[in-house]
Design a protein around this motif. Structure first.
Motif, PDB file in Angstrom:
ATOM      1  N   UNK A 125      -3.307 -12.315   0.181  1.00 50.24           N
ATOM      2  CA  UNK A 125      -2.368 -11.230   0.439  1.00 50.24           C
ATOM      3  C   UNK A 125      -3.102  -9.992   0.924  1.00 50.24           C
ATOM      4  N   UNK A 126      -2.352  -9.182   1.670  1.00 50.06           N
ATOM      5  CA  UNK A 126      -2.837  -7.876   2.101  1.00 50.06           C
ATOM      6  C   UNK A 126      -2.044  -6.833   1.335  1.00 50.06           C
ATOM      7  N   UNK A 127      -2.726  -5.861   0.770  1.00 52.43           N
ATOM      8  CA  UNK A 127      -2.039  -4.823   0.022  1.00 52.43           C
ATOM      9  C   UNK A 127      -1.121  -4.018   0.938  1.00 52.43           C
ATOM     10  N   UNK A 128      -0.034  -3.525   0.348  1.00 50.96           N
ATOM     11  CA  UNK A 128       0.896  -2.681   1.108  1.00 50.96           C
ATOM     12  C   UNK A 128       0.176  -1.443   1.622  1.00 50.96           C
ATOM     13  N   UNK A 129      -0.715  -0.923   0.801  1.00 49.64           N
ATOM     14  CA  UNK A 129      -1.500   0.250   1.176  1.00 49.64           C
ATOM     15  C   UNK A 129      -2.944  -0.019   0.743  1.00 49.64           C
ATOM     16  N   UNK A 130      -3.933   0.281   1.600  1.00 47.07           N
ATOM     17  CA  UNK A 130      -5.324   0.103   1.168  1.00 47.07           C
ATOM     18  C   UNK A 130      -5.620   0.973  -0.052  1.00 47.07           C
ATOM     19  N   UNK A 131      -6.414   0.461  -0.959  1.00 45.45           N
ATOM     20  CA  UNK A 131      -6.811   1.239  -2.131  1.00 45.45           C
ATOM     21  C   UNK A 131      -8.232   1.753  -1.892  1.00 45.45           C
ATOM     22  N   UNK A 132      -8.322   3.030  -1.535  1.00 38.60           N
ATOM     23  CA  UNK A 132      -9.626   3.618  -1.255  1.00 38.60           C
ATOM     24  C   UNK A 132     -10.422   3.765  -2.540  1.00 38.60           C
ATOM     25  N   UNK A 133     -11.701   4.004  -2.385  1.00 39.13           N
ATOM     26  CA  UNK A 133     -12.528   4.212  -3.557  1.00 39.13           C
ATOM     27  C   UNK A 133     -12.015   5.386  -4.378  1.00 39.13           C
ATOM     28  N   UNK A 134     -11.556   6.418  -3.701  1.00 36.84           N
ATOM     29  CA  UNK A 134     -10.943   7.555  -4.401  1.00 36.84           C
ATOM     30  C   UNK A 134      -9.727   7.107  -5.202  1.00 36.84           C
ATOM     31  N   UNK A 135      -8.890   6.254  -4.592  1.00 31.93           N
ATOM     32  CA  UNK A 135      -7.719   5.722  -5.309  1.00 31.93           C
ATOM     33  C   UNK A 135      -8.161   4.933  -6.538  1.00 31.93           C
ATOM     34  N   UNK A 136      -9.161   4.107  -6.350  1.00 36.46           N
ATOM     35  CA  UNK A 136      -9.611   3.248  -7.452  1.00 36.46           C
ATOM     36  C   UNK A 136     -10.104   4.086  -8.628  1.00 36.46           C
ATOM     37  N   UNK A 137     -10.756   5.205  -8.316  1.00 37.80           N
ATOM     38  CA  UNK A 137     -11.290   6.056  -9.381  1.00 37.80           C
ATOM     39  C   UNK A 137     -10.182   6.675 -10.223  1.00 37.80           C
ATOM     40  N   UNK A 138      -8.969   6.720  -9.673  1.00 39.76           N
ATOM     41  CA  UNK A 138      -7.832   7.263 -10.427  1.00 39.76           C
ATOM     42  C   UNK A 138      -7.242   6.225 -11.380  1.00 39.76           C
ATOM     43  N   UNK A 139      -7.523   4.948 -11.143  1.00 43.16           N
ATOM     44  CA  UNK A 139      -6.905   3.898 -11.950  1.00 43.16           C
ATOM     45  C   UNK A 139      -7.617   3.761 -13.291  1.00 43.16           C
ATOM     46  N   UNK A 140      -6.878   3.336 -14.309  1.00 44.29           N
ATOM     47  CA  UNK A 140      -7.492   3.193 -15.638  1.00 44.29           C
ATOM     48  C   UNK A 140      -8.373   1.950 -15.726  1.00 44.29           C
ATOM     49  N   UNK A 141      -9.429   2.041 -16.483  1.00 47.68           N
ATOM     50  CA  UNK A 141     -10.218   0.858 -16.820  1.00 47.68           C
ATOM     51  C   UNK A 141     -11.224   0.425 -15.780  1.00 47.68           C
ATOM     52  N   UNK A 142     -11.497   1.266 -14.793  1.00 49.89           N
ATOM     53  CA  UNK A 142     -12.424   0.859 -13.734  1.00 49.89           C
ATOM     54  C   UNK A 142     -13.742   1.627 -13.752  1.00 49.89           C
ATOM     55  N   UNK A 143     -13.967   2.382 -14.824  1.00 55.46           N
ATOM     56  CA  UNK A 143     -15.186   3.218 -14.891  1.00 55.46           C
ATOM     57  C   UNK A 143     -16.462   2.404 -14.717  1.00 55.46           C
ATOM     58  N   UNK A 144     -16.455   1.182 -15.222  1.00 54.72           N
ATOM     59  CA  UNK A 144     -17.672   0.363 -15.178  1.00 54.72           C
ATOM     60  C   UNK A 144     -17.692  -0.592 -13.995  1.00 54.72           C
ATOM     61  N   UNK A 145     -16.663  -0.570 -13.178  1.00 52.57           N
ATOM     62  CA  UNK A 145     -16.606  -1.506 -12.056  1.00 52.57           C
ATOM     63  C   UNK A 145     -17.821  -1.326 -11.144  1.00 52.57           C
TER      64      UNK A 145
END
Length: 177
Positions: A125-145
């Motif tokens: 699948x292709x996401x409806x909207x790309x998730x930029x690194x900035x976007x990812x940093x806003x999401x919970x639980x990704x600090x250690x990604x």
DNA sequence: GCCAACGTTGGC
DNA sequence: GCCAACGTTGGC
């Protein structure tokens, strides 16, 4: 604040790897983008050209058919996770290393004892909207990604199941018009 | 264009 | 084997 709803044709909860393995694959979209994969025959391509031993070990030894992977556009503006692919063939020798005409030619890799390996990936699948690194940093639980650690260069990375779930959930949201 | 974080190369 | 110099990746 735009309202969000789930995309109608994708249920992120169904995107569970039967093998339990999740990965992230980087590609420069100028070289090979997720749209190139969508246009590829059977929407499958070989993931060639990886020339890093740590990444090679993952391709050769760890990836299994059925594993799911995030597709990341690196060196893009902005860099972003843009979709999901599935491993369609486990590690096998990267023949581009044997071709002197190929950009990824490696004279030290021989057919009898290949240095470099690749897998096949299939579009999921292709996401409806790309998730930029900035976007990812806003999401919970990704600090250690791994992708979000400074100086993280590995082009084939492991992703934790919880990280994958959070990202796919976010990627499958689309904006109301 | 800058530069952090590696990885590679090669003299010793 | 050590390590300085250089090259690469890729976010910023």
């Amino acid at each position: 604040m735009p309202k969000l709803k789930k995309s109608s044709n994708v249920d992120p909860k169904q995107l569970v790897s039967s093998t339990g393995n999740y990965w992230l694959l980087k590609s420069e979209p100028m070289v090979f983008s997720i749209d190139d994969l969508i246009k590829a025959p059977r929407q499958v391509t070989c993931w060639d050209g990886v020339r890093n031993y740590q990444a090679r070990n993952i391709l050769r030894d760890q990836m299994q058919v059925g594993d799911l992977a995030l597709f990341h556009h690196s060196n893009a503006k902005p860099p972003a996770v843009v979709g999901v692919v599935q491993i369609a063939r486990a590690g096998y020798p990267d023949h581009t290393a044997f071709d002197p005409e190929n950009d990824h030619y490696d004279a030290k890799s021989h057919r009898a004892e290949p240095t470099w390996y690749m897998v096949d990936v299939k579009f999921v699948l292709k996401f409806a909207v790309p998730l930029s690194i900035q976007d990812l940093k806003q999401l919970p639980g990704l600090k250690k990604m791994m992708l979000l650690q400074r100086g993280s260069r590995l082009s084939v990375q492991p992703v934790r199941p919880a990280e994958f779930a959070v990202i796919v959930q976010a990627g499958c949201l689309v904006q109301h018009s």
